[in-house]
Structures are given as C-alpha cells and as structure tokens.
Motif scaffolding. Structure first.
Motif, PDB file in Angstrom:
ATOM      1  N   HIS A 202       0.845  -1.281   0.017  1.00 57.77           N
ATOM      2  CA  HIS A 202      -0.029   0.201   0.074  1.00 57.77           C
ATOM      3  C   HIS A 202       0.981   1.414   0.096  1.00 57.77           C
ATOM      4  O   HIS A 202       1.936   1.143   0.627  1.00 57.77           O
ATOM      5  N   ALA A 203       0.231   2.080  -0.719  1.00 64.12           N
ATOM      6  CA  ALA A 203       1.598   3.514  -0.840  1.00 64.12           C
ATOM      7  C   ALA A 203       1.210   4.262   0.369  1.00 64.12           C
ATOM      8  O   ALA A 203       2.033   5.079   0.549  1.00 64.12           O
ATOM      9  N   ALA A 204       0.292   4.037   1.304  1.00 59.39           N
ATOM     10  CA  ALA A 204       0.231   4.547   2.626  1.00 59.39           C
ATOM     11  C   ALA A 204       1.024   4.045   3.720  1.00 59.39           C
ATOM     12  O   ALA A 204       1.514   4.587   4.858  1.00 59.39           O
ATOM     13  N   ALA A 205       1.896   2.833   3.390  1.00 57.05           N
ATOM     14  CA  ALA A 205       2.675   2.357   4.297  1.00 57.05           C
ATOM     15  C   ALA A 205       3.825   1.779   3.365  1.00 57.05           C
ATOM     16  O   ALA A 205       4.207   0.661   3.294  1.00 57.05           O
ATOM     17  N   PRO A 206       4.611   2.795   2.730  1.00 56.83           N
ATOM     18  CA  PRO A 206       5.926   2.527   2.078  1.00 56.83           C
ATOM     19  C   PRO A 206       6.763   1.921   2.922  1.00 56.83           C
ATOM     20  O   PRO A 206       7.702   1.074   2.087  1.00 56.83           O
TER      21      PRO A 206
ATOM     22  N   ILE B  29       2.233   0.662  -4.584  1.00 57.32           N
ATOM     23  CA  ILE B  29       3.792   0.653  -4.854  1.00 57.32           C
ATOM     24  C   ILE B  29       3.751  -0.817  -5.450  1.00 57.32           C
ATOM     25  O   ILE B  29       3.507  -1.739  -4.809  1.00 57.32           O
ATOM     26  N   PRO B  30       4.438  -0.757  -6.780  1.00 60.59           N
ATOM     27  CA  PRO B  30       4.193  -2.254  -7.319  1.00 60.59           C
ATOM     28  C   PRO B  30       5.511  -2.986  -6.959  1.00 60.59           C
ATOM     29  O   PRO B  30       6.346  -2.506  -6.256  1.00 60.59           O
ATOM     30  N   SER B  31       5.632  -4.190  -7.181  1.00 62.35           N
ATOM     31  CA  SER B  31       6.475  -5.091  -6.915  1.00 62.35           C
ATOM     32  C   SER B  31       7.652  -4.985  -7.787  1.00 62.35           C
ATOM     33  O   SER B  31       8.848  -5.492  -7.300  1.00 62.35           O
TER      34      SER B  31
ATOM     35  N   GLU C 239       6.913  -0.804   4.517  1.00 62.38           N
ATOM     36  CA  GLU C 239       6.301  -2.170   4.697  1.00 62.38           C
ATOM     37  C   GLU C 239       6.888  -2.730   2.977  1.00 62.38           C
ATOM     38  O   GLU C 239       6.571  -4.036   2.972  1.00 62.38           O
ATOM     39  N   THR C 240       7.247  -1.940   2.337  1.00 64.00           N
ATOM     40  CA  THR C 240       7.551  -2.375   0.790  1.00 64.00           C
ATOM     41  C   THR C 240       9.045  -2.165   0.594  1.00 64.00           C
ATOM     42  O   THR C 240       9.846  -1.658   1.346  1.00 64.00           O
ATOM     43  N   ILE C 241       9.587  -2.778  -0.518  1.00 60.74           N
ATOM     44  CA  ILE C 241      10.845  -2.377  -1.112  1.00 60.74           C
ATOM     45  C   ILE C 241      10.400  -1.938  -2.286  1.00 60.74           C
ATOM     46  O   ILE C 241      10.053  -2.688  -3.532  1.00 60.74           O
ATOM     47  N   ASP C 242      10.431  -0.574  -2.362  1.00 64.81           N
ATOM     48  CA  ASP C 242       9.929   0.371  -3.656  1.00 64.81           C
ATOM     49  C   ASP C 242      10.798   0.154  -4.704  1.00 64.81           C
ATOM     50  O   ASP C 242      11.754   0.984  -4.819  1.00 64.81           O
ATOM     51  N   PRO C 243      10.483  -0.493  -5.874  1.00 61.15           N
ATOM     52  CA  PRO C 243      11.097  -0.593  -7.130  1.00 61.15           C
ATOM     53  C   PRO C 243      11.286   0.703  -7.748  1.00 61.15           C
ATOM     54  O   PRO C 243      12.140   0.982  -8.621  1.00 61.15           O
ATOM     55  N   ILE C 244      10.164   1.611  -7.600  1.00 63.93           N
ATOM     56  CA  ILE C 244      10.400   2.868  -8.509  1.00 63.93           C
ATOM     57  C   ILE C 244      11.351   3.994  -7.866  1.00 63.93           C
ATOM     58  O   ILE C 244      12.047   4.497  -8.644  1.00 63.93           O
TER      59      ILE C 244
END
Length: 407
Positions: free
Chosen positions: A212-216, A263-265, A218-223
């Motif tokens: 989710h874009a509101a919880a960056p 946020i994409p994978s 928690e991601t590994i943002d490829p962008i």
C-alpha cells in the motif's frame, strides 16, 4: 599473326560526363519510384510487395541478373564488357512502424507504417544507378552488385544475413549512402574512419516488494530504487569513461505501477548504449551491472539485467574515403563536400565493411525554408526530393571511379 577476329576488342572509353547528365535527366523517374515506395511502406522482415516491386523494375532493365538472396531482399548483378573489380552498392528497403502525419498526396497508405528514415529514397537512387549503368554496360569494365537489403531497422538486421548468403564474396569495395535530414540539401559529407556507432540495448527489471502506498515502510519500492539507478547510470559515462572517448548511455523506458495507491513489486528500465571503441563496448555493460547490483542490494531488492549487442560501428576506410571525397569535389560544386562529424546513430552497413573496404556517405536532404526540418524516425519526417538527384550523381561517379573508369 593475330587478327582482329582473335584479339578481344576493348570497350571504347566511357564518356562519364554524359552518364552524369543522364543521371540528371532520370531524376523525375527516381522521384516517382521514391513516391511509390513511400505510399506502400513495409516494416523489417515484411518487405514482400516492396521487394517484388524492385524485382519487377530491375527485370525490365536489359543486362541485369536479378536474384533473391532472401525472401524479401533483392540483388542485381551487372557484368561489364571487360574484366575489372567487383563493386557492391547497397540500399536498405524497410520502413518503420510509425503512423505518418504528413499531408502529401503520396503519404503512406498502410496504417502504422511509414518511410520515416529515407530508405524509400535510397532504394529509388540505386534503382536509378542500375538503370544508368546497364545502359552503358558495353563500355564498363568490372562488375557491379546492386544490393537491396531488407530489415535495416530491426535487429539482427538484414545485412549480416545477406553477407552469410555470399553477396559480398569477391567484392573489392562496398559503398552506400544515407539521405540526411540534419544536413541541408546540396551538401555531401564523408567521414574518414568511425562514422556511426554500435547501437546496443539493455533491459533491467528491478524486483522489490509491493504494498500500500500509505505504508511505504512495509515495501521495497522498485520505483524509488529505479530512480536512483537511472541517475547513477549517468556516472558510468561521466566518471567511468575517459571524457575523450565518445559514449552515449540513454535510459529510454521506465515502466512501473498501475494505480495511484499501490507501490508495485517490479519496475522496468530499458535503453541504449552507443560506442565506437571495442574495449568500451565490452566494459560499459559490466560497469552498468555493478551500479545496478550495488543499488538494489543496498535497499534489499534484486534485479535481472540483460544487454544485447547491436550492429558493429560503421568505420569508413580512410583511403577510400579520401578517394571518394575527391570524386565529390570533381563532380559537384566546390562547396558541396563539407566536414562531417561521426554520429552516434547505428547502421548495419557495418556488416558489409567486415568483408571489404567500404564508405557510407551522407547526402543532405533537409530544407529549413521549406519546413523540411523534422528528424529521422519522426511521423512528419520528409526529404527535399532534389537530394535524390544528388545521391544518384554521387553514387554514379563513385561507382565509375571504383570500376577504374576516370570521372
């Protein structure tokens, strides 16, 4: 005692000035051929009707041996009346997958295909050359091979395939030209040495973890990672290469994401690298991957990187370039020949130069006052059609020179 019956007769000297005058008189036909081809473009490896039109045109000319080295390419051979060198003259015949935006009566009739690089003009010019020289076959020494090549615009290209089919076997010299919109009509440029770069391509997929874009956090943002890679890749050129060595590294694609709150994978980056030097051509991909590996590892992502070698650089033989530059100076006005810098564009004419010394010349086709200013591969690309006459006269004079016929 030998008699006239057992002594072969040499052909009478060829009046090259009259041949060049005939080239000028053929200009309307060359324009007509070009416009026909422009109306009916076909993209790489699909040049079925184009190659048939070339075959039909050539078979109507006496003295030519016409063949098809591949399904969509054509070669015509003209054997002169006396022995001499074999010269190859090449024209590319394919169009581009572009929707034409020009409002002319000969605009493309095929949706999504367009001659946006001048190949229609190249083909028409070499058809004109074959017409001219065949008319003077009885006074020519040597052999001319007219090569109408498919698929210049798409890797792996048609030139390499034709070389493998033997079109260059026994050839002493090979010549070609490019109608060049960045250069004004009435000018010819011949580069000595490296003239066009190797057009290599690369692709990189950055593999992160979406969310989710509101919880960056928690991601590994490829962008975000990809943005850093795009910026850092520029340092491969500015800090990893001698500033006196020409290199272009352009990222031309950045594809990621489908909506505004996710946020994409993965993210995709693609582009091109242009070089002249063989060592640089080997070292730049390794430098690129080192940058990509370091940045992705620093942020917990992974990657998949691929690099595809395109055509070799076009390198004009220096002695032949000097010789043909003199031909231009003798044939045209004093200011026709102009100094020309190499271009980072690519061309598979280089495949022929692996088999014989060759020169690839540039013939000015732009005209600012007439609005002919759009670059190659643009949907509004056009040429000043007077450049067709210049190209034909140049190739005529160059071919006669290489057949050892004074010009």
């Amino acid at each position: 005692m030998a008699t006239s019956q057992d002594t072969p007769l040499s052909p009478s000297p060829l009046d090259t000035a009259s041949v060049l005058e005939a080239a000028a008189s053929l200009a309307p036909q060359v324009v007509a051929w070009r416009r026909h081809l422009h109306r009916h473009p076909e993209v790489a490896f699909e040049e079925v009707a184009t190659s048939q039109f070339i075959v039909d045109t050539l078979r109507a000319i006496d003295g030519l041996q016409v063949s098809r080295p591949t399904a969509t390419s054509v070669m015509a051979i003209l054997v002169g009346a006396s022995p001499g060198p074999t010269i190859a003259v090449r024209a590319d015949i394919d169009a581009l997958p572009i929707l034409e935006e020009n409002d002319v009566d000969y605009r493309s009739t095929r949706e999504g295909a367009m001659h946006a690089c001048g190949h229609d003009g190249h083909t028409a010019i070499v058809l004109g050359l074959a017409t001219l020289l065949a008319a003077h076959r009885d006074r020519l020494g040597g052999t001319v091979r007219f090569i109408f090549q498919h698929a210049e615009e798409q890797l792996p290209g048609g030139a390499e395939e034709l070389v493998q089919r033997g079109v260059m076997d026994g050839v002493a010299h090979v010549i070609g030209l490019h109608l060049w919109a960045p250069m004004p009509f009435g000018r010819i440029g011949i580069v000595s040495g490296p003239a066009m770069a190797s057009p290599d391509t690369f692709q990189c997929q950055i593999i992160g973890r979406g969310g989710h874009a509101a919880a960056p956090h928690e991601t590994i943002d490829p962008i975000a990672i990809g943005a850093q890679i795009v910026t850092a890749l520029q340092q491969v050129v500015s800090r990893g290469v001698d500033p006196l060595d020409p290199v272009v590294l352009s990222v031309t694609q950045f594809i990621a994401g489908t909506t505004n709150n996710v946020i994409p994978s993965t993210a995709f980056i693609g582009g091109t690298v242009r070089t002249f030097d063989a060592d640089l051509r080997r070292s730049v991909p390794a430098q690129m991957e080192r940058v990509i590996q370091g940045i992705t590892a620093a942020f917990g992502a992974s990657y998949a990187f691929s690099y595809e070698l395109g055509y070799r650089p076009v390198v004009n033989d220096p002695s032949l370039a000097a010789r043909l530059s003199q031909v231009v100076e003798r044939t045209f006005d004093q200011d026709t020949l102009i100094p020309l810098r190499p271009t980072m564009g690519g061309e598979d004419f280089s495949a022929y130069q692996q088999k014989a010394p060759g020169v690839f010349a540039f013939v000015g086709a732009g005209n600012e006052s007439a609005g002919i200013t759009f670059p190659h591969h643009h949907p509004r690309f056009q040429i000043d059609e007077r450049s067709l006459d210049v190209g034909l006269r140049y190739l005529t004079a160059a071919t006669l020179e290489l057949l050892d016929t004074p010009v």
